[in-house]
Design a protein around this motif. Structure first.
Motif, PDB file in Angstrom:
ATOM      1  N   GLY A 145       0.835  -1.197   0.000  1.00 12.57           N
ATOM      2  CA  GLY A 145       0.000   0.000   0.000  1.00 12.57           C
ATOM      3  C   GLY A 145       0.860   1.233   0.000  1.00 12.57           C
ATOM      4  N   GLY A 146       0.200   2.366   0.066  1.00  9.95           N
ATOM      5  CA  GLY A 146       0.920   3.625   0.097  1.00  9.95           C
ATOM      6  C   GLY A 146       0.073   4.740  -0.444  1.00  9.95           C
ATOM      7  N   GLN A 147       0.701   5.911  -0.539  1.00  8.89           N
ATOM      8  CA  GLN A 147      -0.042   7.095  -0.951  1.00  8.89           C
ATOM      9  C   GLN A 147       0.929   8.155  -1.451  1.00  8.89           C
ATOM     10  OE1 GLN A 147      -2.630   8.202   2.212  1.00  8.89           O
ATOM     11  NE2 GLN A 147      -2.755  10.310   1.568  1.00  8.89           N
ATOM     12  N   ILE A 148       0.471   8.913  -2.445  1.00 10.66           N
ATOM     13  CA  ILE A 148       1.244  10.047  -2.953  1.00 10.66           C
ATOM     14  C   ILE A 148       0.445  11.304  -2.648  1.00 10.66           C
ATOM     15  CG2 ILE A 148       2.215  11.166  -4.989  1.00 10.66           C
ATOM     16  CD1 ILE A 148       2.409   8.386  -6.279  1.00 10.66           C
ATOM     17  N   THR A 149       1.061  12.203  -1.866  1.00  5.06           N
ATOM     18  CA  THR A 149       0.408  13.470  -1.532  1.00  5.06           C
ATOM     19  C   THR A 149       1.455  14.564  -1.494  1.00  5.06           C
ATOM     20  OG1 THR A 149       0.645  12.979   0.827  1.00  5.06           O
ATOM     21  CG2 THR A 149      -1.488  12.483  -0.174  1.00  5.06           C
ATOM     22  N   ASP A 150       1.113  15.697  -2.063  1.00  5.96           N
ATOM     23  CA  ASP A 150       1.975  16.882  -2.021  1.00  5.96           C
ATOM     24  C   ASP A 150       3.420  16.582  -2.430  1.00  5.96           C
ATOM     25  OD1 ASP A 150      -0.206  18.376  -1.096  1.00  5.96           O
ATOM     26  OD2 ASP A 150       0.214  17.784   0.987  1.00  5.96           O
ATOM     27  N   GLY A 151       3.601  15.797  -3.489  1.00  5.35           N
ATOM     28  CA  GLY A 151       4.945  15.497  -3.976  1.00  5.35           C
ATOM     29  C   GLY A 151       5.738  14.568  -3.084  1.00  5.35           C
ATOM     30  N   ARG A 152       5.086  13.946  -2.129  1.00  2.90           N
ATOM     31  CA  ARG A 152       5.764  13.042  -1.194  1.00  2.90           C
ATOM     32  C   ARG A 152       5.167  11.646  -1.362  1.00  2.90           C
ATOM     33  NH1 ARG A 152       8.139  13.785   4.302  1.00  2.90           N
ATOM     34  NH2 ARG A 152       7.538  11.945   5.487  1.00  2.90           N
ATOM     35  N   ILE A 153       6.023  10.652  -1.372  1.00  2.00           N
ATOM     36  CA  ILE A 153       5.577   9.278  -1.574  1.00  2.00           C
ATOM     37  C   ILE A 153       5.764   8.512  -0.260  1.00  2.00           C
ATOM     38  CG2 ILE A 153       5.893   7.161  -2.910  1.00  2.00           C
ATOM     39  CD1 ILE A 153       7.274   9.007  -5.041  1.00  2.00           C
ATOM     40  N   GLU A 154       4.699   7.881   0.168  1.00  4.28           N
ATOM     41  CA  GLU A 154       4.756   7.041   1.374  1.00  4.28           C
ATOM     42  C   GLU A 154       4.399   5.621   0.941  1.00  4.28           C
ATOM     43  OE1 GLU A 154       1.711   6.582   4.900  1.00  4.28           O
ATOM     44  OE2 GLU A 154       2.913   8.415   5.130  1.00  4.28           O
ATOM     45  N   LEU A 155       5.247   4.673   1.284  1.00  2.40           N
ATOM     46  CA  LEU A 155       5.008   3.275   0.930  1.00  2.40           C
ATOM     47  C   LEU A 155       4.891   2.421   2.166  1.00  2.40           C
ATOM     48  CD1 LEU A 155       7.551   2.656  -1.968  1.00  2.40           C
ATOM     49  CD2 LEU A 155       5.109   3.057  -2.148  1.00  2.40           C
ATOM     50  N   GLU A 156       4.032   1.444   2.080  1.00  3.94           N
ATOM     51  CA  GLU A 156       3.914   0.441   3.125  1.00  3.94           C
ATOM     52  C   GLU A 156       4.354  -0.883   2.513  1.00  3.94           C
ATOM     53  OE1 GLU A 156       0.483  -1.694   5.823  1.00  3.94           O
ATOM     54  OE2 GLU A 156       0.088   0.290   4.968  1.00  3.94           O
ATOM     55  N   THR A 157       5.354  -1.499   3.130  1.00  2.00           N
ATOM     56  CA  THR A 157       5.864  -2.754   2.599  1.00  2.00           C
ATOM     57  C   THR A 157       5.490  -3.902   3.509  1.00  2.00           C
ATOM     58  OG1 THR A 157       8.020  -2.626   3.704  1.00  2.00           O
ATOM     59  CG2 THR A 157       7.816  -1.547   1.554  1.00  2.00           C
ATOM     60  N   GLY A 158       5.394  -5.068   2.911  1.00  3.20           N
ATOM     61  CA  GLY A 158       5.081  -6.277   3.672  1.00  3.20           C
ATOM     62  C   GLY A 158       6.326  -7.128   3.809  1.00  3.20           C
ATOM     63  N   GLY A 159       6.104  -8.409   3.952  1.00  2.00           N
ATOM     64  CA  GLY A 159       7.225  -9.311   4.127  1.00  2.00           C
ATOM     65  C   GLY A 159       7.555  -9.496   5.588  1.00  2.00           C
ATOM     66  N   ALA A 160       8.672 -10.138   5.854  1.00  5.61           N
ATOM     67  CA  ALA A 160       9.070 -10.455   7.226  1.00  5.61           C
ATOM     68  C   ALA A 160       9.262  -9.211   8.085  1.00  5.61           C
ATOM     69  CB  ALA A 160      10.366 -11.276   7.211  1.00  5.61           C
ATOM     70  N   LEU A 210      10.538   7.476  -6.731  1.00  5.20           N
ATOM     71  CA  LEU A 210      10.397   6.024  -6.657  1.00  5.20           C
ATOM     72  C   LEU A 210      10.444   5.466  -8.065  1.00  5.20           C
ATOM     73  CD1 LEU A 210       9.560   3.414  -5.059  1.00  5.20           C
ATOM     74  CD2 LEU A 210       7.207   4.046  -5.624  1.00  5.20           C
ATOM     75  N   ILE A 211      11.232   4.430  -8.263  1.00  2.00           N
ATOM     76  CA  ILE A 211      11.273   3.726  -9.542  1.00  2.00           C
ATOM     77  C   ILE A 211      10.618   2.378  -9.329  1.00  2.00           C
ATOM     78  CG2 ILE A 211      12.725   2.726 -11.336  1.00  2.00           C
ATOM     79  CD1 ILE A 211      14.818   4.904 -10.565  1.00  2.00           C
ATOM     80  N   ASN A 212       9.514   2.171 -10.009  1.00  2.00           N
ATOM     81  CA  ASN A 212       8.770   0.916  -9.915  1.00  2.00           C
ATOM     82  C   ASN A 212       9.353  -0.040 -10.945  1.00  2.00           C
ATOM     83  OD1 ASN A 212       6.949  -1.194 -10.055  1.00  2.00           O
ATOM     84  ND2 ASN A 212       5.144   0.100 -10.282  1.00  2.00           N
ATOM     85  N   SER A 213      10.220  -0.935 -10.500  1.00  2.00           N
ATOM     86  CA  SER A 213      10.829  -1.907 -11.410  1.00  2.00           C
ATOM     87  C   SER A 213      10.400  -3.315 -11.016  1.00  2.00           C
ATOM     88  CB  SER A 213      12.353  -1.769 -11.398  1.00  2.00           C
ATOM     89  OG  SER A 213      12.847  -1.922 -10.080  1.00  2.00           O
ATOM     90  N   SER A 239       0.437  -3.860 -10.630  1.00  2.00           N
ATOM     91  CA  SER A 239      -0.135  -4.145  -9.308  1.00  2.00           C
ATOM     92  C   SER A 239       0.482  -3.257  -8.237  1.00  2.00           C
ATOM     93  CB  SER A 239       0.084  -5.616  -8.934  1.00  2.00           C
ATOM     94  OG  SER A 239      -0.537  -6.455  -9.873  1.00  2.00           O
ATOM     95  N   VAL A 240       1.794  -3.066  -8.321  1.00  2.00           N
ATOM     96  CA  VAL A 240       2.468  -2.194  -7.359  1.00  2.00           C
ATOM     97  C   VAL A 240       1.957  -0.768  -7.530  1.00  2.00           C
ATOM     98  CG1 VAL A 240       4.690  -1.162  -6.732  1.00  2.00           C
ATOM     99  CG2 VAL A 240       4.526  -3.626  -7.112  1.00  2.00           C
ATOM    100  N   ALA A 241       1.845  -0.297  -8.759  1.00  2.00           N
ATOM    101  CA  ALA A 241       1.403   1.072  -9.011  1.00  2.00           C
ATOM    102  C   ALA A 241      -0.005   1.317  -8.485  1.00  2.00           C
ATOM    103  CB  ALA A 241       1.477   1.387 -10.501  1.00  2.00           C
ATOM    104  N   THR A 242      -0.903   0.350  -8.653  1.00  2.00           N
ATOM    105  CA  THR A 242      -2.279   0.557  -8.188  1.00  2.00           C
ATOM    106  C   THR A 242      -2.424   0.357  -6.690  1.00  2.00           C
ATOM    107  OG1 THR A 242      -2.860  -1.720  -8.799  1.00  2.00           O
ATOM    108  CG2 THR A 242      -3.354   0.000 -10.407  1.00  2.00           C
ATOM    109  N   ALA A 243      -1.438  -0.247  -6.031  1.00  2.00           N
ATOM    110  CA  ALA A 243      -1.487  -0.397  -4.571  1.00  2.00           C
ATOM    111  C   ALA A 243      -1.239   0.930  -3.868  1.00  2.00           C
ATOM    112  CB  ALA A 243      -0.462  -1.438  -4.106  1.00  2.00           C
ATOM    113  N   VAL A 244      -0.647   1.880  -4.582  1.00  2.00           N
ATOM    114  CA  VAL A 244      -0.328   3.193  -4.019  1.00  2.00           C
ATOM    115  C   VAL A 244      -1.405   4.186  -4.452  1.00  2.00           C
ATOM    116  CG1 VAL A 244       1.390   5.039  -3.946  1.00  2.00           C
ATOM    117  CG2 VAL A 244       2.137   2.648  -4.111  1.00  2.00           C
ATOM    118  N   LEU A 245      -2.052   4.819  -3.481  1.00  2.00           N
ATOM    119  CA  LEU A 245      -3.108   5.792  -3.773  1.00  2.00           C
ATOM    120  C   LEU A 245      -2.505   7.097  -4.263  1.00  2.00           C
ATOM    121  CD1 LEU A 245      -5.333   5.234  -0.617  1.00  2.00           C
ATOM    122  CD2 LEU A 245      -5.637   4.244  -2.899  1.00  2.00           C
ATOM    123  N   GLY A 246      -3.162   7.722  -5.229  1.00  2.00           N
ATOM    124  CA  GLY A 246      -2.686   9.009  -5.712  1.00  2.00           C
ATOM    125  C   GLY A 246      -3.183   9.282  -7.109  1.00  2.00           C
ATOM    126  N   PRO A 247      -2.867  10.466  -7.627  1.00  2.00           N
ATOM    127  CA  PRO A 247      -3.392  10.881  -8.930  1.00  2.00           C
ATOM    128  C   PRO A 247      -2.857  10.065 -10.106  1.00  2.00           C
ATOM    129  CG  PRO A 247      -1.804  12.478  -8.113  1.00  2.00           C
ATOM    130  CD  PRO A 247      -2.043  11.497  -6.999  1.00  2.00           C
TER     131      PRO A 247
END
Length: 189
Positions: free
Chosen positions: A76-91, A101-104, A111-119
């Protein structure tokens, strides 16, 4: 011939300054096993050691203060005011902030791109799977250059690729699929 000339001009427009138009005789003298009425030689095209390239890019990124994070699912995550916040899972899931952020994520990039809320979400392309196969040429390679066919609609543009050891491979072919499937289908040879 007009299409080939448009491709050559497009290459030049994109900064490839060493393209050479070839006649049928020129092609035959460079690659006797290739039959063509015209061609384009790109002397600056070559074979890349992708692993060495990725290591060099990683070193450049880290030298500028960046961090490469592998095997960490974005949940998950969110993009607001030019700032990117990500929530990661795993151990060891964490919440992190970044300016860029580079989505590679390869096949999972949409799927990664749509998990992050924003414009940006309205611009995420749909996911399509098109596995391709490369097949090795048994025996001595009769080619000295990479060989690409002319593009045509709805046709796999199988080309000749030379690896760093000079071995020849043909591919990729294409087969649209509903899901990711990494199985190799020998029947496609």
């Amino acid at each position: 011939i007009a299409t080939l000339e448009r491709i050559r001009q497009l290459g030049e427009t994109n900064g490839v300054r060493d393209l050479v138009a070839l006649s049928a005789d020129d092609v035959r003298s460079l690659e006797p096993a290739v039959v063509a009425v015209r061609g384009v030689l790109s002397p600056s095209t070559g074979v890349v050691d992708t692993h060495a390239l990725m290591r060099a890019l990683e070193a450049d990124l880290e030298a500028k203060g960046g961090t490469v994070v592998l095997r960490t699912p974005v949940v998950g995550g969110q993009i607001t005011d030019g700032r990117i916040e990500l929530e990661t899972g795993g151990a060891a899931g964490v919440r992190l902030h970044c300016k860029a952020l580079i989505n590679s994520a390869g096949l999972q990039a949409p799927s990664v791109a749509t998990a992050v809320l924003g414009p940006h979400r309205g611009f995420v392309p749909p996911q399509h799977f098109a596995p391709g196969h490369y097949f090795a040429l048994a025996g001595r390679c009769p080619f000295q250059h990479l060989v690409y066919p002319m593009p045509s609609p709805n046709v796999a543009h199988i080309h000749l690729t030379l690896d760093l050891a000079g071995r020849a491979r043909f591919g990729p072919d294409i087969a649209w699929a509903d899901e990711a499937n990494y199985a190799f289908d020998d029947r496609r040879a």
